[in-house]
Design a protein around this motif. Structure first.
Motif, PDB file in Angstrom:
ATOM      1  N   TRP A 130      -0.510   5.238   3.885  1.00 19.06           N
ATOM      2  CA  TRP A 130      -1.048   4.754   5.150  1.00 19.06           C
ATOM      3  C   TRP A 130      -1.301   5.951   6.055  1.00 19.06           C
ATOM      4  CZ3 TRP A 130      -1.530  -0.484   6.456  1.00 19.06           C
ATOM      5  CH2 TRP A 130      -0.848  -1.396   5.662  1.00 19.06           C
ATOM      6  N   ALA A 143      -2.666   3.936  -5.101  1.00 19.83           N
ATOM      7  CA  ALA A 143      -2.846   3.252  -3.825  1.00 19.83           C
ATOM      8  C   ALA A 143      -1.913   2.063  -3.639  1.00 19.83           C
ATOM      9  CB  ALA A 143      -4.294   2.776  -3.698  1.00 19.83           C
ATOM     10  N   ILE A 144      -1.614   1.358  -4.722  1.00 19.38           N
ATOM     11  CA  ILE A 144      -0.860   0.110  -4.632  1.00 19.38           C
ATOM     12  C   ILE A 144       0.410   0.196  -5.472  1.00 19.38           C
ATOM     13  CG2 ILE A 144      -0.899  -2.387  -5.150  1.00 19.38           C
ATOM     14  CD1 ILE A 144      -2.793  -1.652  -2.890  1.00 19.38           C
ATOM     15  N   LYS A 200       0.852  -1.175   0.000  1.00 17.77           N
ATOM     16  CA  LYS A 200       0.000   0.000   0.000  1.00 17.77           C
ATOM     17  C   LYS A 200       0.894   1.233   0.000  1.00 17.77           C
ATOM     18  CE  LYS A 200      -3.838   1.971   2.540  1.00 17.77           C
ATOM     19  NZ  LYS A 200      -4.728   1.845   3.688  1.00 17.77           N
TER      20      LYS A 200
END
Length: 162
Positions: free
Chosen positions: A38, A130-131, A35
């Motif tokens: 965070w 996001a990834i 990810k």
């Protein structure tokens, strides 16, 4: 040994083990997606679980320990990772999911044509906001690890074998 010579040897050594070590660590299997963003609280919570390992810790345990064992515990990799993280929009040192209950054979069966593998594979391996996928960053990570090792050796913090 000069830094240029050392750098060439270190790059070859780290490159030879880095992908296998990061994506499928010998002691436990690592899922290579992470990810990118965070919250501090969520990141801290994941650090408390034994299933997640920060990339710098993984690199030390499975790469530095292999290519320069004298350097284990003597190099802070985070400052070397910060420019890469900033350029990639990564808020915290990536956490790599560790799963020791999956065999290497079943892990390999999840591989896709983009070179991404692991249970819970998300998407096609294309980077998103996001990834991220560690496999897409191996060259950059090899360079920064080589730089960290080179700096440590040249400053006398540790020795490179050979």
């Amino acid at each position: 040994m000069g830094i240029r010579t050392w750098g060439t040897r270190a790059a070859a050594a780290t490159g030879a083990v880095a992908l296998a070590s990061v994506v499928a660590a010998p002691a436990a299997l690592a899922h290579e997606c992470f990810k990118k963003q965070w919250s501090d609280a969520a990141y801290a919570q994941q650090l408390q679980q034994k299933r997640w390992m920060p990339l710098d810790v993984l690199a030390e345990q499975f790469i530095i320990a292999e290519v320069a064992p004298d350097c284990v515990g003597k190099i802070d990799l985070v400052p070397y990772m910060e420019p890469w993280m900033e350029a990639e929009g990564i808020s915290h040192v990536p956490l790599i999911y560790m799963n020791s209950s999956i065999s290497e054979k079943s892990f390999a069966a999840w591989a896709n044509e983009s070179g991404n593998s692991g249970p819970g594979l998300i998407g096609s391996g294309q980077e998103s906001r996001a990834i991220g996928y560690i496999g897409n960053h191996i060259d950059a990570l090899d360079q920064l690890l080589g730089q960290a090792l080179g700096d440590a050796v040249s400053s006398g913090v540790c020795e490179f074998p050979g």
